[in-house]
Design a protein around this motif. Sequence first.
Motif, PDB file in Angstrom:
ATOM      1  N   LEU A  99       0.839  -1.191  -0.207  1.00 10.73           N
ATOM      2  CA  LEU A  99       0.025  -0.034   0.027  1.00 10.73           C
ATOM      3  C   LEU A  99       0.845   1.161  -0.260  1.00 10.73           C
ATOM      4  O   LEU A  99       1.880   1.395   1.015  1.00 10.73           O
ATOM      5  N   ALA A 100       0.555   2.072  -1.082  1.00  7.82           N
ATOM      6  CA  ALA A 100       1.481   3.416  -1.050  1.00  7.82           C
ATOM      7  C   ALA A 100       0.588   4.430  -1.418  1.00  7.82           C
ATOM      8  O   ALA A 100      -0.257   4.547  -2.081  1.00  7.82           O
ATOM      9  N   GLY A 101       1.022   5.629  -0.859  1.00  6.01           N
ATOM     10  CA  GLY A 101       0.005   6.890  -0.847  1.00  6.01           C
ATOM     11  C   GLY A 101       0.547   8.354  -0.228  1.00  6.01           C
ATOM     12  O   GLY A 101       1.684   8.044   0.487  1.00  6.01           O
ATOM     13  N   TYR A 102       0.369   9.058  -0.408  1.00  5.03           N
ATOM     14  CA  TYR A 102       0.552  10.412   0.043  1.00  5.03           C
ATOM     15  C   TYR A 102      -0.740  11.249   0.420  1.00  5.03           C
ATOM     16  O   TYR A 102      -2.001  10.997  -0.106  1.00  5.03           O
ATOM     17  N   ASP A 103      -0.610  12.099   1.278  1.00  6.45           N
ATOM     18  CA  ASP A 103      -1.837  12.884   1.894  1.00  6.45           C
ATOM     19  C   ASP A 103      -2.984  11.786   2.381  1.00  6.45           C
ATOM     20  O   ASP A 103      -2.648  10.866   3.163  1.00  6.45           O
ATOM     21  N   TRP A 104      -4.236  12.234   1.918  1.00  4.44           N
ATOM     22  CA  TRP A 104      -5.291  11.284   2.188  1.00  4.44           C
ATOM     23  C   TRP A 104      -5.146   9.728   1.839  1.00  4.44           C
ATOM     24  O   TRP A 104      -5.347   8.875   2.566  1.00  4.44           O
ATOM     25  N   GLY A 105      -4.534   9.483   0.864  1.00  6.57           N
ATOM     26  CA  GLY A 105      -4.009   8.180   0.493  1.00  6.57           C
ATOM     27  C   GLY A 105      -3.139   7.462   1.443  1.00  6.57           C
ATOM     28  O   GLY A 105      -2.979   6.372   1.625  1.00  6.57           O
ATOM     29  N   GLY A 106      -2.052   8.497   1.666  1.00  5.83           N
ATOM     30  CA  GLY A 106      -1.083   7.970   2.680  1.00  5.83           C
ATOM     31  C   GLY A 106      -1.822   7.570   4.043  1.00  5.83           C
ATOM     32  O   GLY A 106      -1.420   6.524   4.624  1.00  5.83           O
ATOM     33  N   ARG A 107      -2.828   8.454   4.402  1.00  3.02           N
ATOM     34  CA  ARG A 107      -3.538   8.013   5.526  1.00  3.02           C
ATOM     35  C   ARG A 107      -4.155   6.661   5.469  1.00  3.02           C
ATOM     36  O   ARG A 107      -4.521   6.106   6.433  1.00  3.02           O
ATOM     37  N   ALA A 108      -4.834   6.430   4.445  1.00  5.75           N
ATOM     38  CA  ALA A 108      -5.701   5.319   4.364  1.00  5.75           C
ATOM     39  C   ALA A 108      -4.825   4.022   4.285  1.00  5.75           C
ATOM     40  O   ALA A 108      -4.971   3.257   4.912  1.00  5.75           O
ATOM     41  N   ALA A 109      -3.477   3.981   3.610  1.00  4.51           N
ATOM     42  CA  ALA A 109      -2.542   3.058   3.737  1.00  4.51           C
ATOM     43  C   ALA A 109      -2.157   2.839   5.031  1.00  4.51           C
ATOM     44  O   ALA A 109      -1.936   1.610   5.490  1.00  4.51           O
ATOM     45  N   CYS A 110      -1.691   4.010   5.972  1.00  2.00           N
ATOM     46  CA  CYS A 110      -1.482   3.753   7.068  1.00  2.00           C
ATOM     47  C   CYS A 110      -2.585   2.999   8.052  1.00  2.00           C
ATOM     48  O   CYS A 110      -2.239   2.258   8.983  1.00  2.00           O
ATOM     49  N   ILE A 111      -3.781   3.335   7.687  1.00  2.00           N
ATOM     50  CA  ILE A 111      -4.757   2.834   8.705  1.00  2.00           C
ATOM     51  C   ILE A 111      -4.947   1.464   8.553  1.00  2.00           C
ATOM     52  O   ILE A 111      -4.813   0.768   9.245  1.00  2.00           O
ATOM     53  N   VAL A 112      -4.967   0.984   7.110  1.00  2.00           N
ATOM     54  CA  VAL A 112      -4.942  -0.442   6.886  1.00  2.00           C
ATOM     55  C   VAL A 112      -3.615  -1.233   7.443  1.00  2.00           C
ATOM     56  O   VAL A 112      -4.008  -2.237   8.009  1.00  2.00           O
ATOM     57  N   ALA A 113      -2.643  -0.709   7.276  1.00  2.00           N
ATOM     58  CA  ALA A 113      -1.367  -1.261   7.777  1.00  2.00           C
ATOM     59  C   ALA A 113      -1.468  -1.382   9.348  1.00  2.00           C
ATOM     60  O   ALA A 113      -0.933  -2.317   9.948  1.00  2.00           O
ATOM     61  N   CYS A 126       4.205   8.961   2.523  1.00  2.00           N
ATOM     62  CA  CYS A 126       4.792   9.914   2.274  1.00  2.00           C
ATOM     63  C   CYS A 126       4.423  10.911   3.608  1.00  2.00           C
ATOM     64  O   CYS A 126       3.388  10.761   4.214  1.00  2.00           O
ATOM     65  N   THR A 127       5.413  11.361   4.067  1.00  2.00           N
ATOM     66  CA  THR A 127       5.522  12.294   5.373  1.00  2.00           C
ATOM     67  C   THR A 127       5.466  11.335   6.395  1.00  2.00           C
ATOM     68  O   THR A 127       5.300  11.851   7.766  1.00  2.00           O
ATOM     69  N   GLY A 128       5.394   9.896   6.586  1.00  2.00           N
ATOM     70  CA  GLY A 128       5.510   9.135   7.672  1.00  2.00           C
ATOM     71  C   GLY A 128       4.064   8.684   8.141  1.00  2.00           C
ATOM     72  O   GLY A 128       3.659   8.451   7.382  1.00  2.00           O
TER      73      GLY A 128
END
Length: 297
Positions: A99-113, A126-128
């Motif tokens: 799962l890879a993303g930035y901004d809203w997409g990075g948030r979605a990826a972090c949540i599933v992870a 992106c941005t951790g």
Amino acid sequence: MTELRTARTPTLEIAYAEHGPPGGPPVVLLHGFPYAPQGYDAVVPPLAAAGRRVIVPYLRGYGPTRFLAPDTPRSGQQAALGKDLLDLLDALAIPRAVLAGYDWGGRAACIVAALWPERCAGLVSCTGYNIQDIAGSTRPAAPEQEHRHWYQYYFHTARGRAGLEADRAGIARLLWRLWSPDWAFDDATFAASAAAFDNPDFVDVVIQSYRHRFGYAAGDPALEAIEAALAAQPRIAVPTIAPHGASDGVGPVEGSAGHARYFSGFYERRVIPRVGHNPPQEAPEAFARCILDLPAA
């Protein structure tokens, strides 16, 4: 982008593009606000050439993605984005993906992870760490950071909602310039993504997102259990690489310097020089390399 497909979830008809061999290890690329899947156009070819099955969806409120029911709350809260991603994996019968993303997409990826690590083979965010601390959102930041969030405070008002409704492309183009000061994008590049903002739910989803994260709007009751889990700021155990543009105009690079504390497995932070808030479009080779360099989970 290639011809779009759709996947039906319990909430959405999600439009997405697919590239690469169907049997390859899956990678899902997730855009942010105010961007679109076109931001990944130059990231996809090296991934497909490396044998990856690459899926690039439109988030809720963007492009051809549509809600199935008129009474579903047009929420842009973080739990909605994470649940949409999980539902997309289910709809496509993908048991596990990078799962890879930035901004809203990075948030979605972090949540599933964080909440469903068995579904995530690796994370590029992106941005951790991008999971919101809504309870802590009432604490003021330094003035230098507060002024970067002007658009969020604008969206908290009726005037801001009217402004977004009247000129969504104008606001987006301004944010692109402010957030990526070293990126000389042209009119055609912006127009290709701006078409995604014509979605009939775009304004509702965006406004709810920026109000909910500060506690100024109620969330979707169906997502309360997920929000409760996210309130604990769960750590992420899957292998993670966190690219951060050195010129990011909304999230300065020092903001992710201490994010290793949110990760309990492999974690690497990569600062990309002269890149702003949109690394996939500004530095596609570097972004693709982050995905390809992830160690096996």
